[in-house]
Write a protein that holds these residues in place. Sequence first.
Motif, PDB file in Angstrom:
ATOM      1  N   SER A   1       6.047   9.625 -23.252  1.00 38.50           N
ATOM      2  CA  SER A   1       5.694   9.061 -21.948  1.00 38.50           C
ATOM      3  C   SER A   1       6.607   7.921 -21.523  1.00 38.50           C
ATOM      4  CB  SER A   1       4.241   8.576 -21.961  1.00 38.50           C
ATOM      5  OG  SER A   1       4.082   7.494 -22.847  1.00 38.50           O
ATOM      6  N   ARG A   2       7.372   7.349 -22.449  1.00 41.62           N
ATOM      7  CA  ARG A   2       8.270   6.262 -22.077  1.00 41.62           C
ATOM      8  C   ARG A   2       9.462   6.752 -21.256  1.00 41.62           C
ATOM      9  NH1 ARG A   2       8.467   3.889 -28.097  1.00 41.62           N
ATOM     10  NH2 ARG A   2       8.583   6.136 -28.422  1.00 41.62           N
ATOM     11  N   HIS A   3       9.718   8.050 -21.271  1.00 40.83           N
ATOM     12  CA  HIS A   3      10.865   8.571 -20.527  1.00 40.83           C
ATOM     13  C   HIS A   3      10.432   9.693 -19.598  1.00 40.83           C
ATOM     14  CE1 HIS A   3      12.735   6.602 -24.061  1.00 40.83           C
ATOM     15  NE2 HIS A   3      13.525   6.158 -23.127  1.00 40.83           N
ATOM     16  N   ARG A   4       9.354   9.416 -18.850  1.00 41.77           N
ATOM     17  CA  ARG A   4       8.866  10.349 -17.848  1.00 41.77           C
ATOM     18  C   ARG A   4       9.051   9.752 -16.464  1.00 41.77           C
ATOM     19  NH1 ARG A   4       3.033  11.742 -20.675  1.00 41.77           N
ATOM     20  NH2 ARG A   4       3.837  13.030 -22.383  1.00 41.77           N
ATOM     21  N   PHE A   5       9.019  10.627 -15.463  1.00 40.46           N
ATOM     22  CA  PHE A   5       9.173  10.178 -14.084  1.00 40.46           C
ATOM     23  C   PHE A   5       8.301  11.030 -13.165  1.00 40.46           C
ATOM     24  CE2 PHE A   5      13.156   9.547 -16.342  1.00 40.46           C
ATOM     25  CZ  PHE A   5      13.492   8.229 -16.061  1.00 40.46           C
ATOM     26  N   THR A   6       7.828  10.414 -12.096  1.00 36.43           N
ATOM     27  CA  THR A   6       7.135  11.122 -11.022  1.00 36.43           C
ATOM     28  C   THR A   6       7.682  10.620  -9.695  1.00 36.43           C
ATOM     29  OG1 THR A   6       5.087  11.405 -12.293  1.00 36.43           O
ATOM     30  CG2 THR A   6       4.908  11.537  -9.904  1.00 36.43           C
ATOM     31  N   VAL A   7       8.020  11.548  -8.794  1.00 35.96           N
ATOM     32  CA  VAL A   7       8.557  11.185  -7.483  1.00 35.96           C
ATOM     33  C   VAL A   7       7.491  11.457  -6.432  1.00 35.96           C
ATOM     34  CG1 VAL A   7      10.383  11.557  -5.789  1.00 35.96           C
ATOM     35  CG2 VAL A   7      10.895  11.750  -8.236  1.00 35.96           C
ATOM     36  N   LEU A   8       7.143  10.416  -5.680  1.00 33.15           N
ATOM     37  CA  LEU A   8       6.141  10.505  -4.621  1.00 33.15           C
ATOM     38  C   LEU A   8       6.808  10.354  -3.264  1.00 33.15           C
ATOM     39  CD1 LEU A   8       3.444   8.119  -6.166  1.00 33.15           C
ATOM     40  CD2 LEU A   8       3.438  10.611  -6.258  1.00 33.15           C
ATOM     41  N   LEU A   9       6.331  11.128  -2.297  1.00 36.80           N
ATOM     42  CA  LEU A   9       6.865  11.097  -0.939  1.00 36.80           C
ATOM     43  C   LEU A   9       5.731  10.790   0.023  1.00 36.80           C
ATOM     44  CD1 LEU A   9       9.628  11.704   0.468  1.00 36.80           C
ATOM     45  CD2 LEU A   9       8.727  13.981   0.953  1.00 36.80           C
ATOM     46  N   ARG A  10       5.983   9.901   0.986  1.00 33.54           N
ATOM     47  CA  ARG A  10       4.950   9.572   1.956  1.00 33.54           C
ATOM     48  C   ARG A  10       4.599  10.802   2.786  1.00 33.54           C
ATOM     49  NH1 ARG A  10       7.133   5.685   5.296  1.00 33.54           N
ATOM     50  NH2 ARG A  10       6.700   6.711   7.261  1.00 33.54           N
ATOM     51  N   GLU A  11       3.309  11.051   2.945  1.00 32.11           N
ATOM     52  CA  GLU A  11       2.855  12.295   3.572  1.00 32.11           C
ATOM     53  C   GLU A  11       3.302  12.435   5.020  1.00 32.11           C
ATOM     54  OE1 GLU A  11      -1.117  14.047   1.857  1.00 32.11           O
ATOM     55  OE2 GLU A  11      -1.452  11.976   2.491  1.00 32.11           O
ATOM     56  N   ASP A  12       3.332  11.336   5.778  1.00 28.91           N
ATOM     57  CA  ASP A  12       3.649  11.434   7.199  1.00 28.91           C
ATOM     58  C   ASP A  12       5.130  11.221   7.490  1.00 28.91           C
ATOM     59  OD1 ASP A  12       3.797   8.776   6.560  1.00 28.91           O
ATOM     60  OD2 ASP A  12       2.599   8.054   8.244  1.00 28.91           O
TER      61      ASP A  12
ATOM     62  N   ARG B   1       6.635  -2.010   7.485  1.00 26.39           N
ATOM     63  CA  ARG B   1       7.125  -0.677   7.134  1.00 26.39           C
ATOM     64  C   ARG B   1       6.657  -0.322   5.729  1.00 26.39           C
ATOM     65  NH1 ARG B   1      13.222  -0.941   7.539  1.00 26.39           N
ATOM     66  NH2 ARG B   1      12.914  -3.116   6.975  1.00 26.39           N
ATOM     67  N   LEU B   2       6.612   0.980   5.483  1.00 27.61           N
ATOM     68  CA  LEU B   2       6.159   1.489   4.194  1.00 27.61           C
ATOM     69  C   LEU B   2       7.310   2.183   3.469  1.00 27.61           C
ATOM     70  CD1 LEU B   2       2.804   3.102   5.368  1.00 27.61           C
ATOM     71  CD2 LEU B   2       3.042   1.023   4.005  1.00 27.61           C
ATOM     72  N   PRO B   3       7.253   2.230   2.154  1.00 31.46           N
ATOM     73  CA  PRO B   3       8.292   2.980   1.431  1.00 31.46           C
ATOM     74  C   PRO B   3       8.173   4.470   1.724  1.00 31.46           C
ATOM     75  CG  PRO B   3       6.564   2.238  -0.074  1.00 31.46           C
ATOM     76  CD  PRO B   3       6.294   1.593   1.240  1.00 31.46           C
ATOM     77  N   GLY B   4       9.323   5.134   1.863  1.00 31.00           N
ATOM     78  CA  GLY B   4       9.317   6.581   2.067  1.00 31.00           C
ATOM     79  C   GLY B   4       9.221   7.315   0.745  1.00 31.00           C
ATOM     80  N   ILE B   5       9.893   6.766  -0.278  1.00 32.50           N
ATOM     81  CA  ILE B   5       9.924   7.392  -1.598  1.00 32.50           C
ATOM     82  C   ILE B   5       9.515   6.362  -2.645  1.00 32.50           C
ATOM     83  CG2 ILE B   5      11.388   8.498  -3.340  1.00 32.50           C
ATOM     84  CD1 ILE B   5      13.209   9.407  -1.045  1.00 32.50           C
ATOM     85  N   ILE B   6       8.623   6.748  -3.543  1.00 33.52           N
ATOM     86  CA  ILE B   6       8.257   5.915  -4.689  1.00 33.52           C
ATOM     87  C   ILE B   6       8.533   6.720  -5.947  1.00 33.52           C
ATOM     88  CG2 ILE B   6       6.412   4.706  -5.907  1.00 33.52           C
ATOM     89  CD1 ILE B   6       4.983   4.360  -3.224  1.00 33.52           C
TER      90      ILE B   6
END
Length: 448
Positions: free
Chosen positions: A165-176, A126-131
């Motif tokens: 940059s030490r207090h930044r965030f990016t939320v990634l979502l799996r495309e499928d 399985r793959l992560p849904g959210i990173i």
Amino acid sequence: MIIVYQSLESTGKKEDSLGTALMGNSFKHGAQSNVGEIYPLDNNQTLTFQTPVYDLVAKKMTFPSSTIQFATQVESKALSSRYDKERKEPGEGKALLLSFMKGVIDTITKSVMNRTRSKGELPSVRLPGIIVLGEAFTTDLLKDLGVSSVGGYRVVTGMNPTGDSRHRFTVLLREDLNLRDSDIEMFPYTLTSNDNKDEQARCVILRVMGWLMAFVHTPNAICKDSTRVIKYLANNAKNVTTKEKLDLVMGDTNQPTSDFVKSTLKNQLGGEDWVSSVLDDKQELVGFGGHNVFSISGTNSTFKTHFDIACTPHMTAVVRDGKVFGFDEDDSKANPAFVFHGLTDKFTELEGKAYAYSDHNGVIVEVLRQKSVYAQRERKRKEERCSDCRRPLTALDQLAGRHLTCRYAPLALRWNPPDGEDDDGEAPERQFKKRKPEPPPDNGLGNG
């Protein structure tokens, strides 16, 4: 759903770019120099490891050997310096940054597949849904990398609260990933201000399957002070819900001891006893490529301190050495909310060698079920349908108790006489139906 929090770099640069993750500092290069503490390398910095491959003919898993050479600390610094030079030229540096980010996503996904792999003749993965990437910021992959997604993941939100940059965030979502509206709720924060520090610092808040989660990089100035840490978390919860309650805290806590966050949150933020992903003062590190497992005593660059953890007041399963801890499996009423699957690796293959892409290991958490209150709302929403045509009821329909525009059964209304008129208690029930136009009455003049 599987969620990963992974810190990248701590450069402290003010640039509004994802590239700060590759500019480098002593911590990441320190992780490179300490690689021998976790991997059994030979004199050439080479590691031999096994890769699981399913043999279609033999119909079984095989484990052929592979080798990888780890870069030295000097080579790691040289790579960062090279990017720092190339990025200053228009259009340059994107290829190296893209390769770096692909490697980050590749290692995270392989780590997750290894940790959550089912046992059997043909294991499923399985793959992560959210990173959630800490210490990195972008809302535009096309601008930063020249692509709309990386490794099968797209950006859904980013946060740059202080410009540091030490207090930044990016939320990634799996495309499928197929999500319902109730599966994930984001609370974007677009303002950049110097006021976002210490207790007032902002972090990423997501509601995933009904659970309110804080993805943190606890500021160094407050990480050892229990009162200030609680204030920091409470402020972030209250900023989006008006309540000081959280279901999960996950990320780089900078905690001074392995049980600090767990003991600090006791009877706080809506929970009584909080459960930490640190078990018996150890966590597990996935080996290179996501295929071997090593026990380690820390998640930072020296493998000695548990900075990156998950913590929750809810029932949780902790997986270690293929066994489940945290609750009684024979308890028929046990209903765990999360599984703590351990850690990601922090090394990835880049230009033929293994480089540390972070000074921290990532944390892997699986959400097992919807939070009960949201599950009830979802069930109630499904029940709020017309009993005749089964189409959803609008707010006005719900007040009437029936579908106002139902094509199968017209709305029945009871007639109430106006005040002052006699009512025999047998008011007629009238139904509104689509009727054909009636001819006008004959007035004796022959005209209709």
